[in-house]
Write a protein that holds these residues in place. Structure first.
Motif, PDB file in Angstrom:
ATOM      1  N   ASP A  45      -5.855  -1.348  -4.832  1.00 54.76           N
ATOM      2  CA  ASP A  45      -5.298  -1.857  -3.578  1.00 54.76           C
ATOM      3  C   ASP A  45      -6.299  -2.797  -2.905  1.00 54.76           C
ATOM      4  O   ASP A  45      -7.187  -2.354  -2.176  1.00 54.76           O
ATOM      5  CB  ASP A  45      -4.917  -0.703  -2.641  1.00 54.76           C
ATOM      6  N   GLU A  46      -6.161  -4.074  -3.165  1.00 53.18           N
ATOM      7  CA  GLU A  46      -7.057  -5.106  -2.599  1.00 53.18           C
ATOM      8  C   GLU A  46      -8.513  -4.710  -2.785  1.00 53.18           C
ATOM      9  O   GLU A  46      -9.302  -4.776  -1.840  1.00 53.18           O
ATOM     10  CB  GLU A  46      -6.734  -5.326  -1.122  1.00 53.18           C
ATOM     11  N   SER A  78       0.840  -1.207   0.000  1.00 53.47           N
ATOM     12  CA  SER A  78       0.000   0.000   0.000  1.00 53.47           C
ATOM     13  C   SER A  78       0.872   1.253   0.000  1.00 53.47           C
ATOM     14  O   SER A  78       0.510   2.262  -0.621  1.00 53.47           O
ATOM     15  CB  SER A  78      -0.913   0.025   1.228  1.00 53.47           C
TER      16      SER A  78
HETATM   17 MG    MG Z   1      -2.028  -2.730   2.236  1.00 61.19          MG
END
Ligand code: MG
Ligand code: ATP
Length: 266
Positions: free
Chosen positions: A173-174, A46
């Motif tokens: 991001d995910e 991240s």
């Molecule tokens: Mg992360």
């Protein structure tokens, strides 16, 4: 398309909470690269996305998008070049605005405040067409408030919004991690279609090794703020989850288990 050179990031420098999150990262993405990013909790995934998007300043090094050195650009200026989708389905859309209003807002990204907020007829048609392709029935609910949608529908809409004005770079991001498995699969499929149709240069963080192998043309793994593998092309297409586990063990000399890595294998 993206060039990162010697980028480091230490949080809380000089305090007891000092944490080196990124250590001299070099990464170059070619136009159209669809890169999946894996690594354990706290590996720096991240953080690298946040560095690219300008959420935090970098300690050293530089970041280029095409020929533009964006290292010192503020976040809002980078947002004209970059589309982002986060894990939380609540974050990318405005709940109390209609689906079509959200899309209109996304369609005006980077064009300043002078533009009228009214939705033009041809725009409406374009939105409808794009929504139809998601196959979620949203094309018939364009004046519904986004707050009424499910998490998966919102993520699909956020994805559409992030890519409406073709970004130079798409950062995910995910973005399917908070969805149930079936919905996650659907949103991933939509992601693949959008990325391929527009040949978008993409970084997609995932905790799912199988997804990391299945999607994209290139896979990178982070470990303790460094990139420990970068696999592409044919080598990537032949990769199996067991190979990844083995490579990780060879590289860092520790067994990959759920405590250290927390990577989902299915
Ligand atoms: Mg992360
Ligand atoms: N704003 C911040 N302030 C202080 N430390 C931070 C901050 N953001 C990240 N860190 C630290 O930097 C390291 C890298 O975090 P990062 O969020 O990049 O990990 P990640 O690979 O995305 O992990 P996860 O899979 O859990 O999302 C971690 O040790 C984290 O605690």
């Amino acid at each position: 398309m993206l060039k990162i050179k010697g980028v480091s990031k230490t949080f809380n420098m000089g305090t007891v909470n000092e944490k080196k999150a990124l250590n001299k990262i070099d990464l170059q993405l070619e136009e159209g690269d669809f890169v999946t990013v894996i690594g354990g909790n706290g590996a720096g995934k991240s953080t690298i996305l946040n560095m690219i998007a300008g959420v935090y300043p970098i300690d050293c090094g530089y970041i280029y998008i095409e020929d533009e050195n964006i290292s010192l650009y503020p976040e809002y200026k980078r947002s004209k070049l970059i589309g982002r989708v986060f894990q939380d389905p609540m974050m990318g859309t405005a709940a109390d605005m209609e689906i079509q209003e959200n899309l209109a807002m996304a369609n005006r990204r980077g064009f300043g405040r002078g533009l009228k907020w009214g939705i033009k007829g041809n725009e409406k048609e374009m939105f409808k067409e794009k929504l139809r392709k998601l196959e979620l029935g949203l094309e018939d609910r364009m004046s519904s408030k986004v707050g009424l949608l499910s998490g998966g529908q919102r993520q699909a809409l956020t994805l559409l919004m992030a890519t409406l004005q073709k970004p130079k770079l798409l950062l995910l991001d995910e973005h399917t991690a908070a969805l149930d498995p079936k919905t996650a699969k659907k949103v991933l499929q939509i992601t693949k279609e959008i990325v391929e149709a527009d040949q978008l240069t993409t970084l997609m963080v995932t905790h799912n090794m199988k997804d990391a192998i299945t999607y994209g043309n290139r896979l990178i793994m982070f470990h303790e703020g460094e990139i420990i593998f970068d696999i592409r092309g044919e080598e990537k297409s032949k990769l199996k989850v067991s190979d990844l586990l083995q490579m990780f063990e060879n590289a860092v000399g520790e067994e990959m288990d759920n405590d250290t890595l927390l990577l989902s294998k299915d």
